[in-house]
Design a protein around this motif. Structure first.
Motif, PDB file in Angstrom:
ATOM      1  N   THR A 393      -5.279   9.441  -2.171  1.00 16.17           N
ATOM      2  CA  THR A 393      -4.995   8.170  -1.718  1.00 16.17           C
ATOM      3  C   THR A 393      -6.082   7.352  -1.725  1.00 16.17           C
ATOM      4  O   THR A 393      -7.280   7.755  -1.510  1.00 16.17           O
ATOM      5  CB  THR A 393      -4.367   8.068  -0.239  1.00 16.17           C
ATOM      6  OG1 THR A 393      -5.270   8.958   0.625  1.00 16.17           O
ATOM      7  CG2 THR A 393      -3.119   8.913  -0.208  1.00 16.17           C
ATOM      8  N   MET A 394      -6.200   5.984  -1.665  1.00 15.22           N
ATOM      9  CA  MET A 394      -7.335   5.072  -1.741  1.00 15.22           C
ATOM     10  C   MET A 394      -7.022   3.987  -0.667  1.00 15.22           C
ATOM     11  O   MET A 394      -5.985   3.791  -0.388  1.00 15.22           O
ATOM     12  CB  MET A 394      -7.354   4.401  -3.100  1.00 15.22           C
ATOM     13  CG  MET A 394      -7.444   5.428  -4.396  1.00 15.22           C
ATOM     14  SD  MET A 394      -9.186   5.808  -4.524  1.00 15.22           S
ATOM     15  CE  MET A 394      -9.117   6.596  -6.158  1.00 15.22           C
ATOM     16  N   ASP A 395      -8.428   3.365  -0.440  1.00 18.83           N
ATOM     17  CA  ASP A 395      -8.266   2.067   0.272  1.00 18.83           C
ATOM     18  C   ASP A 395      -8.660   1.053  -0.435  1.00 18.83           C
ATOM     19  O   ASP A 395      -8.637   0.992  -1.570  1.00 18.83           O
ATOM     20  CB  ASP A 395      -9.281   2.386   1.616  1.00 18.83           C
ATOM     21  CG  ASP A 395      -8.746   2.171   2.918  1.00 18.83           C
ATOM     22  OD1 ASP A 395      -7.337   2.486   3.012  1.00 18.83           O
ATOM     23  OD2 ASP A 395      -9.319   1.515   3.890  1.00 18.83           O
ATOM     24  N   ALA A 396      -8.637  -0.277   0.142  1.00 21.88           N
ATOM     25  CA  ALA A 396      -9.178  -1.342  -0.509  1.00 21.88           C
ATOM     26  C   ALA A 396     -10.548  -1.015  -0.442  1.00 21.88           C
ATOM     27  O   ALA A 396     -11.222  -0.475   0.504  1.00 21.88           O
ATOM     28  CB  ALA A 396      -8.785  -2.610  -0.080  1.00 21.88           C
ATOM     29  N   GLY A 397     -11.477  -1.988  -1.106  1.00 22.25           N
ATOM     30  CA  GLY A 397     -12.959  -1.946  -0.864  1.00 22.25           C
ATOM     31  C   GLY A 397     -13.506  -1.702  -2.163  1.00 22.25           C
ATOM     32  O   GLY A 397     -12.896  -1.098  -3.035  1.00 22.25           O
ATOM     33  N   THR A 398     -14.801  -1.896  -2.486  1.00 20.37           N
ATOM     34  CA  THR A 398     -15.676  -1.936  -3.541  1.00 20.37           C
ATOM     35  C   THR A 398     -15.531  -0.237  -4.209  1.00 20.37           C
ATOM     36  O   THR A 398     -15.340  -0.273  -5.497  1.00 20.37           O
ATOM     37  CB  THR A 398     -16.848  -2.233  -3.430  1.00 20.37           C
ATOM     38  OG1 THR A 398     -17.889  -2.386  -4.722  1.00 20.37           O
ATOM     39  CG2 THR A 398     -17.866  -1.594  -2.479  1.00 20.37           C
ATOM     40  N   LEU A 399     -15.754   0.500  -3.310  1.00 19.57           N
ATOM     41  CA  LEU A 399     -15.920   1.977  -3.822  1.00 19.57           C
ATOM     42  C   LEU A 399     -14.476   2.550  -4.178  1.00 19.57           C
ATOM     43  O   LEU A 399     -14.464   3.063  -5.374  1.00 19.57           O
ATOM     44  CB  LEU A 399     -16.465   2.801  -2.614  1.00 19.57           C
ATOM     45  CG  LEU A 399     -18.038   2.566  -2.432  1.00 19.57           C
ATOM     46  CD1 LEU A 399     -18.560   3.367  -1.187  1.00 19.57           C
ATOM     47  CD2 LEU A 399     -18.850   2.994  -3.634  1.00 19.57           C
ATOM     48  N   LEU A 446      -9.586   9.068   0.098  1.00 25.06           N
ATOM     49  CA  LEU A 446     -10.786   8.261  -0.121  1.00 25.06           C
ATOM     50  C   LEU A 446     -10.831   7.225   0.750  1.00 25.06           C
ATOM     51  O   LEU A 446      -9.880   6.102   0.666  1.00 25.06           O
ATOM     52  CB  LEU A 446     -11.161   7.914  -1.453  1.00 25.06           C
ATOM     53  CG  LEU A 446     -11.079   9.157  -2.373  1.00 25.06           C
ATOM     54  CD1 LEU A 446     -11.558   8.801  -3.817  1.00 25.06           C
ATOM     55  CD2 LEU A 446     -11.898  10.327  -2.258  1.00 25.06           C
ATOM     56  N   MET A 447     -12.142   6.844   1.611  1.00 26.50           N
ATOM     57  CA  MET A 447     -12.116   5.768   2.445  1.00 26.50           C
ATOM     58  C   MET A 447     -13.416   5.211   2.437  1.00 26.50           C
ATOM     59  O   MET A 447     -14.302   6.028   2.481  1.00 26.50           O
ATOM     60  CB  MET A 447     -11.576   5.873   3.842  1.00 26.50           C
ATOM     61  CG  MET A 447     -10.148   6.429   3.994  1.00 26.50           C
ATOM     62  SD  MET A 447      -9.524   6.016   5.523  1.00 26.50           S
ATOM     63  CE  MET A 447      -9.025   4.336   5.580  1.00 26.50           C
ATOM     64  N   GLY A 448     -13.642   4.038   2.813  1.00 24.66           N
ATOM     65  CA  GLY A 448     -14.872   3.666   3.386  1.00 24.66           C
ATOM     66  C   GLY A 448     -15.071   3.804   4.760  1.00 24.66           C
ATOM     67  O   GLY A 448     -14.233   4.227   5.450  1.00 24.66           O
ATOM     68  N   VAL A 470      -7.639  16.261   3.553  1.00 22.36           N
ATOM     69  CA  VAL A 470      -9.195  16.073   3.392  1.00 22.36           C
ATOM     70  C   VAL A 470      -9.404  14.594   3.279  1.00 22.36           C
ATOM     71  O   VAL A 470      -8.949  13.948   2.155  1.00 22.36           O
ATOM     72  CB  VAL A 470      -9.733  16.785   2.258  1.00 22.36           C
ATOM     73  CG1 VAL A 470     -10.973  16.618   1.976  1.00 22.36           C
ATOM     74  CG2 VAL A 470      -9.424  18.367   2.427  1.00 22.36           C
ATOM     75  N   THR A 471     -10.179  14.004   3.950  1.00 17.23           N
ATOM     76  CA  THR A 471     -10.813  12.725   3.980  1.00 17.23           C
ATOM     77  C   THR A 471     -12.116  12.616   3.637  1.00 17.23           C
ATOM     78  O   THR A 471     -12.952  13.161   4.353  1.00 17.23           O
ATOM     79  CB  THR A 471     -10.431  11.771   5.380  1.00 17.23           C
ATOM     80  OG1 THR A 471      -9.084  12.026   5.673  1.00 17.23           O
ATOM     81  CG2 THR A 471     -10.649  10.510   5.373  1.00 17.23           C
ATOM     82  N   VAL A 472     -12.437  12.048   2.687  1.00 19.62           N
ATOM     83  CA  VAL A 472     -13.816  11.586   2.038  1.00 19.62           C
ATOM     84  C   VAL A 472     -14.189  10.131   2.628  1.00 19.62           C
ATOM     85  O   VAL A 472     -13.553   9.494   1.873  1.00 19.62           O
ATOM     86  CB  VAL A 472     -14.052  12.004   0.643  1.00 19.62           C
ATOM     87  CG1 VAL A 472     -15.319  11.641   0.261  1.00 19.62           C
ATOM     88  CG2 VAL A 472     -13.442  13.281   0.407  1.00 19.62           C
ATOM     89  N   VAL A 473     -14.996  10.123   3.193  1.00 20.98           N
ATOM     90  CA  VAL A 473     -15.728   8.759   3.542  1.00 20.98           C
ATOM     91  C   VAL A 473     -16.804   8.588   2.949  1.00 20.98           C
ATOM     92  O   VAL A 473     -17.869   9.162   3.124  1.00 20.98           O
ATOM     93  CB  VAL A 473     -15.914   8.795   5.391  1.00 20.98           C
ATOM     94  CG1 VAL A 473     -16.409   7.311   5.624  1.00 20.98           C
ATOM     95  CG2 VAL A 473     -14.736   9.153   6.044  1.00 20.98           C
ATOM     96  N   MET A 474     -16.795   7.488   2.091  1.00 21.48           N
ATOM     97  CA  MET A 474     -17.896   6.879   1.325  1.00 21.48           C
ATOM     98  C   MET A 474     -18.339   5.948   2.198  1.00 21.48           C
ATOM     99  O   MET A 474     -18.185   4.832   2.182  1.00 21.48           O
ATOM    100  CB  MET A 474     -17.252   6.553  -0.080  1.00 21.48           C
ATOM    101  CG  MET A 474     -16.694   7.375  -0.725  1.00 21.48           C
ATOM    102  SD  MET A 474     -15.652   7.034  -2.385  1.00 21.48           S
ATOM    103  CE  MET A 474     -14.348   5.789  -1.713  1.00 21.48           C
TER     104      MET A 474
END
Length: 562
Positions: A393-399, A446-448, A470-474
């Protein structure tokens, strides 16, 4: 069924629809429903910490299961209005969410009563349809209509408002109807005239390309799309956010096209002489509505289940109102019957050579050295360690926008984004919903840092219900997309761009989850591997270079000379 309250009838109606999970936040306005849920043996209730994130969970559940996701807001007024953002996102994604909220008692309407707000008016723009129940006796009917509407093409979220007196009232109910034909309705197939016209265009094309969108991904129609591509021997590109519409490993898959896509796929659409838009609107994220991103001279064949989408943004040579996978098979069969076809092997061979070089260069140029972690290196690690069967899963945002086409999606329904709504704070909660629908599947969100800060309270939900994602905070310490625009177009006049956050790894531990803190690229793979194996909800907090920013919407700032 006999005499029961409206709340009991509501739960019975949900049970008849074979709903297995209901997300919700308890409140006094729907207490009769919650009391009935207590007795339900077939429904698992997942209590959330915010109605918005609960709606994202229902959305994620619906996307991967193909069934409805159900969210119950216990309180009218503020509890109901918290649903709006999640429903706006679900509507943009055509996700079949059934949203339920308590409503003011009928006798108190228009009296400025406690928590009074016009829920019928508020929800109408963000749903496929909104109802307010008018009587206890009609509760089963309205639930049946809500599920039917959510699941009927084109799918989407619905809102059902249940006044307190409707839920507390009593009625002698007859046995409820079982789910009717809407669950087994055949979708429209392409007419013969359109099939022949499409087949002839593709048969005579020298540079054909297929654009596969949500109409392929959401239906699991990748085999039909591949069958057509192999029949024509042409590349398939995917529309943004649907990079998983066809498996990554297929040799005809070029990846995501458009302003946010890769250079190879984007070139194909800019140079093709025939474009088959298969289950895609060719909308904003694919084209920015501009011939800068699609060949003006191409003949377009558009296959869409929604007839108003055909030719809406670009004139078409052939428009086909049909289910995309069915139409793909029909067109492929028609082409197969044509003896003589122009040779397009050079076009496809050139694409495959460029695609291979692009993928090799992407790995070779990934920045894996010492110093601040760079997105290219981070994405390479993701490609290496995230399991092939994972849902991402993705969020919005540049990364996250950079990541949509930087990762490899090996099977359909493995990428879930807020692309059309552009919502920050979506990814983590969506992942929890996906895990509830598919508990044996790895889920990586994946999140900012900004987006995760919005939704971190749902770690309690994950821990309480053993939802082990599993959440990966960039973590780059800023609102990256907006800071990039301020840097590139507003002379670095930063305001509101930087974000302060706690140590997310430590915060995860405080919630009862597992946390990993990563400052070097060499640590990322081990941390993600450990998080996937830990048997608990896990957060991997990765420090990413705050200067590694990218301006996606450069078209919006052309007036500033950037």
């Amino acid at each position: 069924m006999g005499v029961m309250s409206g709340g009991q009838a509501a739960v019975a109606a949900i049970e008849v629809e074979e709903v297995k999970t209901v997300f919700g936040l308890i409140g006094s306005a729907t207490m009769e429903m919650f009391d009935a849920l207590y007795d339900s043996e077939s429904i698992n209730f997942v209590g959330v910490h915010d109605e918005r994130t609960g709606t994202h969970m229902a959305d994620g559940y619906a996307r991967v299961s193909g069934e409805t996701g159900v969210i119950l807001a216990g309180q009218n007024g503020p509890g109901a209005t918290n649903l709006v953002t999640g429903l706006g996102q679900a509507k943009a994604a055509f996700s079949p969410v059934v949203s339920i909220a308590g409503a003011l008692a009928s006798g108190h309407v228009y009296r400025d009563a406690f928590q009074e707000v016009d829920q019928q008016a508020i929800f109408t723009p963000v749903t496929k349809k909104t109802w307010t129940a008018t009587g206890t006796d009609r509760v089963p009917e309205m639930f049946r209509e809500a599920f039917r509407t959510a699941l009927s093409p084109r799918r989407g979220p619905v809102q059902l408002n249940l006044p307190r007196d409707v839920l507390s009232g009593q009625h002698d109910f007859e046995d409820l109807q079982r789910p009717n034909a809407y669950r087994n309705t055949s979708l429209p197939s392409a007419g013969a005239q359109g099939v022949v016209a499409a087949a002839e265009l593709l048969q005579n094309a020298r540079k054909p390309v297929i654009v596969a969108g949500g109409g392929i991904k959401n239906t699991g129609g990748h085999k039909a799309a591949i069958y057509l591509a192999e029949t024509v021997n042409c590349p398939i590109v995917t529309s943004p956010g649907h990079g998983d519409a066809v498996p990554f490993g297929h040799p005809l898959n070029a990846g995501q096209m458009g302003p946010r896509g890769n250079v190879v796929a984007s070139r194909l659409v800019k140079e093709a002489d025939v474009i088959l838009a298969l289950g895609t609107r060719l909308g904003f994220n694919s084209t920015f509505y501009s011939y800068d991103n699609i060949n003006r001279d191409a003949q377009i064949i558009q296959v869409e289940l929604e007839p108003t989408a055909i030719g809406r943004f670009f004139p078409v040579a052939v428009g086909i109102w049909a289910d995309a996978p069915s139409a793909a098979r029909q067109i492929a069969d028609a082409i197969g019957k044509i003896v003589q076809r122009h040779e397009i092997a050079d076009w496809t061979a050139t694409f495959q050579e460029e695609r291979g070089a692009f993928l090799a260069k992407r790995d070779a140029e990934a920045m894996m050295g010492a110093g601040p972690i760079q997105p290219s290196g981070l994405f390479k690690v993701f490609r290496d360690v995230i399991p092939k069967d994972a849902a991402i899963t993705m969020d919005a945002g540049t990364l996250c926008l950079q990541a949509t086409d930087a990762l490899n999606y090996w099977s359909p329904k493995s990428l879930h984004t807020p692309m059309d709504f552009g919502l920050v704070g979506f990814s983590y909660a969506c992942g929890l919903g996906i895990k509830c629908a598919q508990p044996d599947r790895p889920v990586v969100s994946l999140m900012g840092d900004g987006g995760f800060g919005m939704t971190i309270s749902e770690l309690s939900t994950a821990v309480d219900h053993n939802i082990n994602t599993v959440t990966v905070v960039m973590n780059n310490g800023c609102w990256g997309a907006e800071k990039a625009y301020q840097r590139d177009f507003f002379n670095g006049r930063y305001i509101g761009a930087d974000v302060s956050s706690p140590d997310f790894a430590k915060a995860a531990e405080l919630y009862g989850a597992v946390g990993y803190s990563v400052d070097e690229i060499g640590e990322v793979g081990d941390a993600i591997t450990a998080a996937l194996a830990c048997g608990k909800p896990a957060v991997v907090d990765v420090a990413v270079d705050p200067n590694a920013l990218y301006s996606f919407r450069r078209d919006s700032f052309k007036h500033r000379g950037g």
